[in-house]
Design a protein around this motif. Structure first.
Motif, PDB file in Angstrom:
ATOM      1  N   TYR A  65       0.923  -1.151   0.221  1.00  0.00           N
ATOM      2  CA  TYR A  65      -0.072   0.294   0.162  1.00  0.00           C
ATOM      3  C   TYR A  65       0.453   1.399  -0.037  1.00  0.00           C
ATOM      4  N   ALA A  66       0.202   2.169  -0.237  1.00  0.00           N
ATOM      5  CA  ALA A  66       1.180   3.291  -0.442  1.00  0.00           C
ATOM      6  C   ALA A  66      -0.139   4.800   0.018  1.00  0.00           C
ATOM      7  N   ASN A  67       0.803   5.900   0.489  1.00  0.00           N
ATOM      8  CA  ASN A  67      -0.220   6.988   0.636  1.00  0.00           C
ATOM      9  C   ASN A  67      -0.209   7.696   0.110  1.00  0.00           C
ATOM     10  N   VAL A  68      -1.298   8.886  -0.567  1.00  0.00           N
ATOM     11  CA  VAL A  68      -1.058   9.694  -1.949  1.00  0.00           C
ATOM     12  C   VAL A  68      -0.093  11.042  -1.299  1.00  0.00           C
ATOM     13  N   TYR A  69       0.160  11.425  -1.946  1.00  0.00           N
ATOM     14  CA  TYR A  69       1.393  12.719  -2.061  1.00  0.00           C
ATOM     15  C   TYR A  69       2.685  11.677  -1.081  1.00  0.00           C
ATOM     16  N   TRP A  70       2.719  10.510  -0.962  1.00  0.00           N
ATOM     17  CA  TRP A  70       4.030   9.776  -0.411  1.00  0.00           C
ATOM     18  C   TRP A  70       4.633   9.029  -1.500  1.00  0.00           C
ATOM     19  N   THR A  71       5.923   9.234  -1.268  1.00  0.00           N
ATOM     20  CA  THR A  71       6.707   8.245  -2.679  1.00  0.00           C
ATOM     21  C   THR A  71       7.629   7.274  -2.126  1.00  0.00           C
ATOM     22  N   THR A  72       6.895   6.586  -0.758  1.00  0.00           N
ATOM     23  CA  THR A  72       6.857   5.554   0.194  1.00  0.00           C
ATOM     24  C   THR A  72       5.757   5.000  -0.164  1.00  0.00           C
ATOM     25  N   ILE A  73       6.113   3.165  -1.023  1.00  0.00           N
ATOM     26  CA  ILE A  73       5.363   2.174  -1.144  1.00  0.00           C
ATOM     27  C   ILE A  73       5.856   1.121   0.391  1.00  0.00           C
ATOM     28  N   TYR A  74       5.273   0.558   0.984  1.00  0.00           N
ATOM     29  CA  TYR A  74       4.974  -0.069   2.125  1.00  0.00           C
ATOM     30  C   TYR A  74       4.330  -1.825   1.913  1.00  0.00           C
ATOM     31  N   LEU A  75       5.309  -2.617   1.823  1.00  0.00           N
ATOM     32  CA  LEU A  75       5.371  -3.876   1.369  1.00  0.00           C
ATOM     33  C   LEU A  75       4.550  -4.773   2.213  1.00  0.00           C
ATOM     34  N   CYS A  76       4.144  -5.525   2.369  1.00  0.00           N
ATOM     35  CA  CYS A  76       2.990  -7.183   3.076  1.00  0.00           C
ATOM     36  C   CYS A  76       3.797  -7.931   2.994  1.00  0.00           C
ATOM     37  N   ASP A  77       3.214  -9.483   3.669  1.00  0.00           N
ATOM     38  CA  ASP A  77       3.992 -10.526   4.168  1.00  0.00           C
ATOM     39  C   ASP A  77       3.301 -10.439   2.134  1.00  0.00           C
TER      40      ASP A  77
END
Length: 354
Positions: A269-281
């Motif tokens: 998932y990611a947040n609008v405006y952010w360039t961070t991609i959060y990776l899940c299991d």
């Protein structure tokens, strides 16, 4: 560019034949200002004469992890600033048993995802159908038979003193204005979890986007994923791949392992405006490279990069899972202007081009 809501409404229309004609699950909602936030409560009721399993995904029953409401000020829509997720099809643990005649409720703070900073009359509208299965269908895990209850519920409230309300968080840093002309590195946060694999995918996308861009022409791949060819549409698709590579070259992308908001069957998932991609299991178990139209690390990262550039939108099918291959092809055939702005279509074409 068409909004995510417009795309979602199209797919809901295209897949309405799969929905039930009756809507046994109803919704009541209320919103109030409480201290520095605006909180909304939602109560789901099973009006049928049988027990049902209600899908929690993309509802307040899983928290504010998707856009299930829209907010407008004096008729002008506010931008959703919450998270958007890439998911696998739902499994049993994403449902809640709602016995006949019973209700279940949840509440969220909509100020976590909408920037409410002007006094005035606000409308909060529920914007997604509710999905459910019968007990027998759940026993057989007939996810493809998900039925829908269409809800048309909204509340209005006048808000003043909105300057004091909490605002959705936004990143402090801005995208680099100078290209580094290199995709060789990426930033990883929260430890090492197959970081080398993700970095290889990150690097491969640099050359892969060039290959996909070169393949944007009047051919079978284009017709399959984008529909009727025009120079204008083709140039928009090419520009999306250009922007993705440009983003990679700027070295602004961060990969955050084991994101704190990861839920069941969420790949990333990611947040609008952010360039961070959060990776899940679920992400770490995927194959690295494109494999036909299956979910892969390459497809996942490309979809998020396209969304971060703001040149494609995530779109949920009627079962609240990522759009299927068949629905993506249907969008291309019936609505090519939407297909060129759908992250899944951008990803499918990319994979077929490699």
């Amino acid at each position: 560019m068409k909004t995510l809501l417009s795309l979602f409404c199209l797919v809901t229309y295209l897949t309405c034949a799969l929905s039930a004609n009756s809507w046994p699950v109803s919704l009541d909602m209320a919103c109030n200002k409480a201290l520095s936030a605006v909180a909304c409560s939602f109560e789901f009721t099973n009006n049928a004469n049988q027990d049902l399993y209600l899908l929690k995904r993309n509802t307040p029953l899983e928290g504010l992890n998707s856009q299930f409401v829209s907010v407008s000020l004096d008729g002008r829509p506010l931008e959703y600033e919450g998270i958007y997720a890439y998911r696998l099809p739902p499994t049993k643990d994403e449902f809640v048993l709602l016995k006949a005649g019973e209700s279940i409720s949840a509440s969220v703070q909509i100020t976590d995802a909408f920037n409410i900073d002007t006094d005035g009359l606000y409308t909060v509208q529920y914007s997604r159908p509710l999905q459910y299965l019968s007990v027998n269908e759940m026993s057989a895990m007939s996810i493809g038979k998900l039925r829908e209850s269409i809800v048309r519920k909204s509340v209005q409230l006048y808000l003043d003193g909105t300057r004091l309300l909490f605002k959705p968080p936004r990143p402090n840093k801005k995208l680099n204005s100078i290209k580094t002309q290199s995709c060789s590195t990426a930033t990883f946060l929260n430890g090492d979890r197959k970081n080398k694999e993700t970095l290889k995918v990150h690097q491969k996308l640099c050359a892969g986007t060039d290959t996909a861009k070169a393949n944007v022409k009047y051919n079978e791949d284009y017709r399959t994923w984008f529909g009727q060819y025009t120079c204008y549409r083709a140039n928009k698709v090419k520009y999306t791949y250009y922007l993705v590579k440009d983003l990679l070259q700027r070295n602004d992308i961060e990969y955050y392992n084991n994101g704190p908001k990861c839920e069941a069957n969420m790949i990333a998932y990611a947040n609008v405006y952010w360039t961070t991609i959060y990776l899940c299991d679920k992400y770490y178990d995927l194959p690295a490279d494109c494999a036909s139209t299956e979910a892969t690390k390459e497809m996942t990262i490309l979809s998020f990069l396209g969304k971060i550039t703001n040149h494609c939108s995530f779109l949920a099918a009627s079962d609240n899972s990522p759009v299927t291959v068949e629905i993506s092809k249907m969008i291309a055939s019936l609505a090519p202007d939407m297909a060129i702005e759908a992250c899944r279509n951008i990803g499918y074409f990319y994979c077929d081009s490699q």
